[in-house]
Design an enzyme around this catalytic site. Structure first.
Site, PDB file in Angstrom:
ATOM      1  N   ASP A 288      59.536  56.965   0.848  1.00  0.00           N
ATOM      2  CA  ASP A 288      60.198  56.097   1.828  1.00  0.00           C
ATOM      3  C   ASP A 288      59.940  54.592   1.663  1.00  0.00           C
ATOM      4  O   ASP A 288      58.802  54.186   1.434  1.00  0.00           O
ATOM      5  CB  ASP A 288      59.704  56.405   3.256  1.00  0.00           C
ATOM      6  CG  ASP A 288      59.633  57.869   3.564  1.00  0.00           C
ATOM      7  OD1 ASP A 288      59.992  58.682   2.703  1.00  0.00           O
ATOM      8  OD2 ASP A 288      59.206  58.185   4.678  1.00  0.00           O
TER       9      ASP A 288
ATOM     10  N   GLU B 252      62.677  62.383  11.201  1.00  0.00           N
ATOM     11  CA  GLU B 252      61.713  61.456  10.600  1.00  0.00           C
ATOM     12  C   GLU B 252      62.327  60.057  10.547  1.00  0.00           C
ATOM     13  O   GLU B 252      63.533  59.879  10.703  1.00  0.00           O
ATOM     14  CB  GLU B 252      61.383  61.892   9.163  1.00  0.00           C
ATOM     15  CG  GLU B 252      60.783  63.286   9.049  1.00  0.00           C
ATOM     16  CD  GLU B 252      60.393  63.671   7.616  1.00  0.00           C
ATOM     17  OE1 GLU B 252      59.295  64.200   7.451  1.00  0.00           O
ATOM     18  OE2 GLU B 252      61.187  63.452   6.688  1.00  0.00           O
TER      19      GLU B 252
END
Ligand code: FRU
Length: 462
Positions: free
Chosen positions: A3, A185
């Site tokens: 990420d 998420e």
């Protein structure tokens, strides 16, 4: 890497931190890697910003410029950058405890170069939810407070704070709305302008459960009053329908401009893609805007305009009619990657752009009129045996209702990003050919008409 994290614009520099395990090309104890850019195009890797510690790995999160020093971390007039992230305790996880994810903070007084973790960490303790992570923090001016958007398993929980250290719960959103094929998420909350009206956008990443399997990014439009987010629609929407754009969020402190970037992979196969020196990359930065289409408003993404600094001279082809297949290489020369392609069609007819090498490997990007769908087909794209879901044809709805169709493609040696109809339908896909894709062909089953095709090579950013 995985990420993107802590994306913040400060003193003319775009900071991009990222989930990083420096010891290996597979996921492990997470650090925050760091890269900087002054133009969103050329990037320089910086030393690691945050290392795991006794509270755990450094999972995803965000960063803010604390202009009025609400945190008290500022010193001698220096404005603190504050990072808000998840401490993920691998020991607690192994012991099957429920509270192994907590939110912590760190600050920097030297423009993000070095970071000091706050002695009072964690600042937000786990209330008994095992997926409790990825804080995205923004300043909410009307109530002069910080708002944290947190992914809490199958919903979002909003918290607020006067000083980034003390957090109180405001509300929850999403248990009964949106896509729930996996865990929620990496959320994001911000507003965009809709013809003078403020519309709030809530981004929620989801894994698995994406429209083409595995990881993907959904969004909700609605209203936020400092406490509660209320969605204005019940249909499920995706920022990017392709298989390889995940965990994307936006930069903070960029004013009215909202710039998004995602991780160009998918948890289905991220740890086993056939790469050695690097694994993996981000998407190109994209500007997000609200666009009206039909009776609705949508989030559209387009490559940031700064891309023009690496665009080489365009080759332009106008008013081209073709049936079957045309070899574009005859008009534009050998395809050199990376490149950008913009194609404007007079109407909406079937077509496929064939990105190919001479080993018989190809990626098809096109439009299927009967289904009213765009597609990226990587079933014959090269190496694919590392995961059973990889060799596949992925589809996305055409959202635009205009009679004319246009696409922009950013093609790199191992990826393609498709922005159709000014970014209303977006798809990202990676591939691993055994030889470079030097050929570009256009294919149509009927006859197709191109109004204008523009091809430009992109200079290397390194
Ligand atoms: C999303 C994610 C986050 C987490 C991080 C760990 O890809 O699973 O939820 O913070 O990656 O690396």
């Amino acid at each position: 890497m995985n990420d993107p994290n802590g994306m913040v614009f400060h003193n003319g520099i775009y900071h991009l931190f990222f989930q990083y395990y420096p010891e290996s090309t597979v996921w492990g104890p997470m650090h925050w890697g760091h890269a900087t850019s002054s133009d969103l195009v050329h990037w320089q890797e910086q030393p690691i910003a945050l290392y795991p510690d006794s509270l755990g790995y450094i999972f995803s999160g965000s960063a803010v410029v604390d202009n009025s020093n609400t945190s008290g971390f500022g010193k001698d007039g220096k404005v603190p950058l504050v990072a808000i992230f998840t401490h993920h305790d691998p020991v607690g996880e192994k012991e099957k405890r429920i509270d192994y994810e907590n939110q912590s903070i760190a600050y920097s007084l030297d423009n993000g170069k070095t970071w000091v973790k706050y002695a009072g960490n964690p600042v937000l303790k786990n209330p008994g939810i095992n997926d409790f992570r990825d804080p995205k923090v923004m300043w909410y001016e009307p109530q002069k407070k910080w708002v944290m958007t947190l992914a809490t398993k199958d919903h979002i929980t909003f918290y607020s704070s006067p000083d980034l250290k003390n957090w109180s719960k405001e509300s929850e959103f999403g248990k009964e709305i949106g896509a729930h094929g996996g865990v929620w998420e990496c959320p994001d909350l911000f507003s965009l302008d809709d013809q003078g009206k403020k519309v709030w956008v809530l981004i929620v990443n989801l894994n698995p459960g994406g429209p083409n399997k595995g990881s993907a990014t959904q969004y909700f439009l609605g209203d936020f009053d400092g406490k509660t987010f209320t969605a204005s629609h019940t249909d499920i929407r995706w920022i990017d329908y392709g298989p390889d754009d995940y965990a994307g969020i936006t930069w903070s402190n960029t004013g009215d401009r909202k710039i998004f970037l995602g991780w160009m992979s998918n948890w289905m196969y991220a740890n086993v893609v056939p790469t050695k020196a690097w694994r993996s990359a981000t998407t190109f930065p994209r500007e997000l805007k609200l666009v009206h289409s039909g009776k609705d408003v949508w989030v559209a993404s387009i490559p940031v305009k700064e891309i023009s600094s690496i665009q080489q001279k365009n080759v332009v082809i106008q008013n081209m009619e073709f049936t079957n297949t045309v070899d574009l290489s005859k008009r534009i020369g050998e395809n050199k990657l990376p490149c950008r392609l913009d194609i404007h069609f007079d109407d909406t007819r079937d077509f496929a752009l064939v990105i190919a090498n001479d080993a018989g490997e190809e990626v098809l990007v096109g439009y299927d009129q009967k289904q009213n769908q765009y597609f990226i087909d990587r079933s014959k794209s090269g190496k694919a045996d590392f995961h059973k879901e990889f060799a596949a044809r992925h589809v996305a709805p055409r959202i635009s209702d205009k009679s004319r169709m246009s696409i922009t493609l950013l093609i790199d040696v191992s990826s393609v990003e498709l922005f159709a109809d000014d970014g209303l339908t977006v798809m990202t896909s990676v591939f691993f050919p055994n030889k470079p894709y030097h050929k570009l062909l256009l294919h149509s089953t009927g006859n197709a008409r191109i109004n204008k095709l523009e091809y430009s090579g992109l200079k290397s950013i390194w």
